[in-house]
Design a protein around this motif. Structure first.
Motif, PDB file in Angstrom:
ATOM      1  N   ILE A   1       0.852  -1.191   0.000  1.00 36.56           N
ATOM      2  CA  ILE A   1       0.000   0.000   0.000  1.00 36.56           C
ATOM      3  C   ILE A   1       0.893   1.249   0.000  1.00 36.56           C
ATOM      4  CG2 ILE A   1      -1.848   1.220   1.193  1.00 36.56           C
ATOM      5  CD1 ILE A   1      -2.574  -1.647   0.199  1.00 36.56           C
ATOM      6  N   PRO A   2       0.859   2.048  -1.066  1.00 35.25           N
ATOM      7  CA  PRO A   2       1.728   3.229  -1.116  1.00 35.25           C
ATOM      8  C   PRO A   2       1.613   4.106   0.124  1.00 35.25           C
ATOM      9  CG  PRO A   2       0.641   2.905  -3.230  1.00 35.25           C
ATOM     10  CD  PRO A   2       0.017   1.924  -2.274  1.00 35.25           C
ATOM     11  N   PHE A   3       2.759   4.470   0.675  1.00 36.27           N
ATOM     12  CA  PHE A   3       2.917   5.375   1.817  1.00 36.27           C
ATOM     13  C   PHE A   3       2.467   4.782   3.149  1.00 36.27           C
ATOM     14  CE2 PHE A   3       2.241   8.315  -1.864  1.00 36.27           C
ATOM     15  CZ  PHE A   3       3.570   8.720  -1.975  1.00 36.27           C
ATOM     16  N   LYS A   4       2.008   3.543   3.164  1.00 37.52           N
ATOM     17  CA  LYS A   4       1.574   2.943   4.431  1.00 37.52           C
ATOM     18  C   LYS A   4       2.729   2.867   5.435  1.00 37.52           C
ATOM     19  CE  LYS A   4      -0.030  -1.377   6.498  1.00 37.52           C
ATOM     20  NZ  LYS A   4       1.240  -1.728   7.171  1.00 37.52           N
TER      21      LYS A   4
ATOM     22  N   LEU B   1       9.526   0.351  26.132  1.00 34.98           N
ATOM     23  CA  LEU B   1       8.470   0.232  25.131  1.00 34.98           C
ATOM     24  C   LEU B   1       9.133   0.110  23.766  1.00 34.98           C
ATOM     25  CD1 LEU B   1       5.418   0.425  24.375  1.00 34.98           C
ATOM     26  CD2 LEU B   1       5.738   2.918  24.290  1.00 34.98           C
ATOM     27  N   ILE B   2       8.749  -0.894  22.987  1.00 33.73           N
ATOM     28  CA  ILE B   2       9.381  -1.112  21.686  1.00 33.73           C
ATOM     29  C   ILE B   2       8.326  -1.132  20.574  1.00 33.73           C
ATOM     30  CG2 ILE B   2      11.325  -2.370  22.700  1.00 33.73           C
ATOM     31  CD1 ILE B   2      10.021  -4.987  21.764  1.00 33.73           C
ATOM     32  N   ASP B   3       8.807  -1.240  19.344  1.00 38.41           N
ATOM     33  CA  ASP B   3       7.964  -1.386  18.164  1.00 38.41           C
ATOM     34  C   ASP B   3       7.109  -0.129  17.956  1.00 38.41           C
ATOM     35  OD1 ASP B   3       7.400  -3.230  15.992  1.00 38.41           O
ATOM     36  OD2 ASP B   3       5.403  -3.406  16.820  1.00 38.41           O
ATOM     37  N   GLU B   4       5.848  -0.287  17.586  1.00 39.66           N
ATOM     38  CA  GLU B   4       4.990   0.846  17.225  1.00 39.66           C
ATOM     39  C   GLU B   4       3.990   1.135  18.336  1.00 39.66           C
ATOM     40  OE1 GLU B   4       2.728  -0.177  13.760  1.00 39.66           O
ATOM     41  OE2 GLU B   4       2.303  -2.181  14.484  1.00 39.66           O
ATOM     42  N   VAL B   5       3.473   2.358  18.331  1.00 36.23           N
ATOM     43  CA  VAL B   5       2.534   2.784  19.370  1.00 36.23           C
ATOM     44  C   VAL B   5       1.407   3.614  18.750  1.00 36.23           C
ATOM     45  CG1 VAL B   5       2.268   4.003  21.568  1.00 36.23           C
ATOM     46  CG2 VAL B   5       4.430   2.865  21.033  1.00 36.23           C
ATOM     47  N   HIS B   6       0.171   3.211  19.036  1.00 36.12           N
ATOM     48  CA  HIS B   6      -1.022   3.972  18.642  1.00 36.12           C
ATOM     49  C   HIS B   6      -1.098   4.235  17.134  1.00 36.12           C
ATOM     50  CE1 HIS B   6      -1.003   5.645  23.028  1.00 36.12           C
ATOM     51  NE2 HIS B   6      -1.456   4.403  22.959  1.00 36.12           N
ATOM     52  N   THR B   7      -0.597   3.291  16.343  1.00 36.12           N
ATOM     53  CA  THR B   7      -0.669   3.406  14.889  1.00 36.12           C
ATOM     54  C   THR B   7      -1.928   2.707  14.365  1.00 36.12           C
ATOM     55  OG1 THR B   7       0.431   1.316  14.335  1.00 36.12           O
ATOM     56  CG2 THR B   7       1.860   3.203  14.849  1.00 36.12           C
ATOM     57  N   PRO B   8      -2.263   2.902  13.080  1.00 34.11           N
ATOM     58  CA  PRO B   8      -3.439   2.214  12.530  1.00 34.11           C
ATOM     59  C   PRO B   8      -3.294   0.709  12.473  1.00 34.11           C
ATOM     60  CG  PRO B   8      -2.229   3.372  10.806  1.00 34.11           C
ATOM     61  CD  PRO B   8      -1.677   3.838  12.111  1.00 34.11           C
ATOM     62  N   ASP B   9      -2.070   0.204  12.515  1.00 32.67           N
ATOM     63  CA  ASP B   9      -1.889  -1.251  12.524  1.00 32.67           C
ATOM     64  C   ASP B   9      -2.035  -1.834  13.918  1.00 32.67           C
ATOM     65  OD1 ASP B   9      -1.474  -1.238   9.814  1.00 32.67           O
ATOM     66  OD2 ASP B   9       0.385  -2.394   9.894  1.00 32.67           O
TER      67      ASP B   9
ATOM     68  N   TYR C   1      -5.098   5.402   5.257  1.00 31.28           N
ATOM     69  CA  TYR C   1      -3.950   5.468   6.162  1.00 31.28           C
ATOM     70  C   TYR C   1      -3.463   6.910   6.324  1.00 31.28           C
ATOM     71  CZ  TYR C   1      -2.965   0.617   7.344  1.00 31.28           C
ATOM     72  OH  TYR C   1      -3.024  -0.642   7.888  1.00 31.28           O
ATOM     73  N   ILE C   2      -3.387   7.636   5.226  1.00 32.22           N
ATOM     74  CA  ILE C   2      -2.955   9.032   5.296  1.00 32.22           C
ATOM     75  C   ILE C   2      -3.955   9.853   6.112  1.00 32.22           C
ATOM     76  CG2 ILE C   2      -2.608  11.121   3.920  1.00 32.22           C
ATOM     77  CD1 ILE C   2      -1.474   9.230   1.711  1.00 32.22           C
ATOM     78  N   GLU C   3      -5.239   9.582   5.940  1.00 34.91           N
ATOM     79  CA  GLU C   3      -6.271  10.261   6.723  1.00 34.91           C
ATOM     80  C   GLU C   3      -6.066  10.012   8.207  1.00 34.91           C
ATOM     81  OE1 GLU C   3     -11.129  10.096   7.497  1.00 34.91           O
ATOM     82  OE2 GLU C   3     -10.201   8.748   6.038  1.00 34.91           O
ATOM     83  N   LEU C   4      -5.737   8.789   8.552  1.00 36.96           N
ATOM     84  CA  LEU C   4      -5.534   8.491   9.961  1.00 36.96           C
ATOM     85  C   LEU C   4      -4.344   9.265  10.509  1.00 36.96           C
ATOM     86  CD1 LEU C   4      -6.002   5.302  11.916  1.00 36.96           C
ATOM     87  CD2 LEU C   4      -3.858   6.527  12.192  1.00 36.96           C
ATOM     88  N   PHE C   5      -3.239   9.272   9.775  1.00 34.66           N
ATOM     89  CA  PHE C   5      -2.063  10.011  10.247  1.00 34.66           C
ATOM     90  C   PHE C   5      -2.408  11.468  10.532  1.00 34.66           C
ATOM     91  CE2 PHE C   5       1.392  12.945   9.283  1.00 34.66           C
ATOM     92  CZ  PHE C   5       2.368  12.516  10.173  1.00 34.66           C
ATOM     93  N   GLU C   6      -3.064  12.104   9.574  1.00 31.91           N
ATOM     94  CA  GLU C   6      -3.365  13.526   9.732  1.00 31.91           C
ATOM     95  C   GLU C   6      -4.364  13.774  10.853  1.00 31.91           C
ATOM     96  OE1 GLU C   6      -2.421  15.247   5.289  1.00 31.91           O
ATOM     97  OE2 GLU C   6      -4.523  14.827   5.789  1.00 31.91           O
TER      98      GLU C   6
END
Length: 312
Positions: free
Chosen positions: A51-54, A210-218, A278-283
């Motif tokens: 997925i582009p830019f994901k 705390l490692i890896d990702e936090v509060h992301t869409p994944d 995904y971009i919508e979620l980031f913003e």
């Protein structure tokens, strides 16, 4: 747009390489370099099209929240030399993921709908509807699988198997709930509800990070706060920002990661729609404008940034 399916670098001083569902991880004696690819997974299966830019969305969302929660628990992140790259401390991961749920949604709802009233050893009251707020946030841990499905597990079973010691597990619970409280407050500022999320922790020199990702869409699910009550009262689906819409599309097309099932074809239109979401979620969750990275030759761009960072 050239989406990043995978990377295959060999850096000076590199000691190991591991390809996860989404990230390519390059190991060094004291550091890890994580490249967030554009791969997307659901039901613990990597889907066939990136997925582009994901990856950029994931990496920049994670770094945003890691910096915003560093006062609660130390984290692994040291440097973000490229929109798709994070460099951090090499910790020994705990073999459990701490899943915190504030609402009955997703996997928890599917279990509840099927008649289960205990999830990971946590009792749930009767009479709940999908997406109802739980009386209090609960922790439903899962085992961390390198391949295949992560499995639900209870606190008692974690301690019985000696996966994590009791003092350490209690600390992980405290950190997870504090992080969820911070994430909930930050989401509310953006007109969102943090529904559920997962945290991963590691140990370095007898200290928890705390490692890896936090509060992301994944790793997280968000509802829009302004429509939540009305949708619940009307029995309507919640408008949400998460990867759940991808899971729902897969379920509608007969795929849940089970043996013998075939992943449905992902059209260009569907791939671009996922990218837009995904971009919508980031913003929305960060309040920042998304600045797409140069996608002319992302592999070369990433390699150059990492080599430069290794020389610093």
């Amino acid at each position: 747009m050239n989406a990043i399916q995978e990377t295959n670098f060999q850096f000076p001083g590199q000691t190991a390489f591991y390809r996860g569902k989404v990230r390519d991880v390059y190991s060094f004696p004291e550091k890890l370099i994580m490249v967030a690819s554009d791969r997307i997974s659901a039901f613990d299966v990597v889907l066939p099209r990136p997925i582009p830019f994901k990856g950029q969305v994931l990496n920049q969302t994670a770094s945003y929240f890691l910096k915003a929660t560093a006062d609660i628990v130390p984290n692994w992140l040291l440097n973000v030399p490229d929109p798709n790259v994070s460099i951090g401390l090499k910790c020994e991961p705990y073999a459990v993921e701490m899943v915190v749920r504030g609402y009955l949604a997703g996997h928890a709802w599917r279990q509840y709908r099927d008649g289960h009233r205990t999830l990971c050893g946590v009792a749930l009251p009767d009479g709940l509807r999908e997406n109802d707020r739980l009386p209090t946030p609960i922790i439903t841990p899962s085992t961390k699988a390198h391949e295949g499905h992560d499995e639900d597990i209870s606190r008692d079973e974690i301690l019985r198997q000696g996966i994590v010691s009791e003092p350490e597990y209690d600390q992980l619970e405290r950190y997870a709930l504090a992080l969820f409280a911070r994430g909930t407050a930050m989401a509310a500022e953006r007109g969102l509800i943090l529904v559920d999320t997962k945290y991963e922790f590691g140990n370095l020199n007898d200290k928890v990070y705390l490692i890896d990702e936090v509060h992301t869409p994944d790793s997280s699910r968000y509802f829009y706060a302004d429509t939540y009550e009305g949708n619940q009262e009307a029995g309507q689906p919640q408008k949400q920002l998460s990867k759940e819409f991808v899971r729902e599309w897969l379920i509608e097309n007969g795929f849940q990661g089970k043996t013998g099932q075939t992943i449905p074809t992902m059209s260009d239109e569907w791939v671009n729609q996922i990218s837009t979401r995904y971009i919508e979620l980031f913003e929305t969750v960060t309040g920042q404008d998304f600045q797409p990275a140069d996608s002319t030759d992302p592999s070369a761009r990433i390699e150059t940034a990492i080599l430069r960072a290794l020389q610093d």
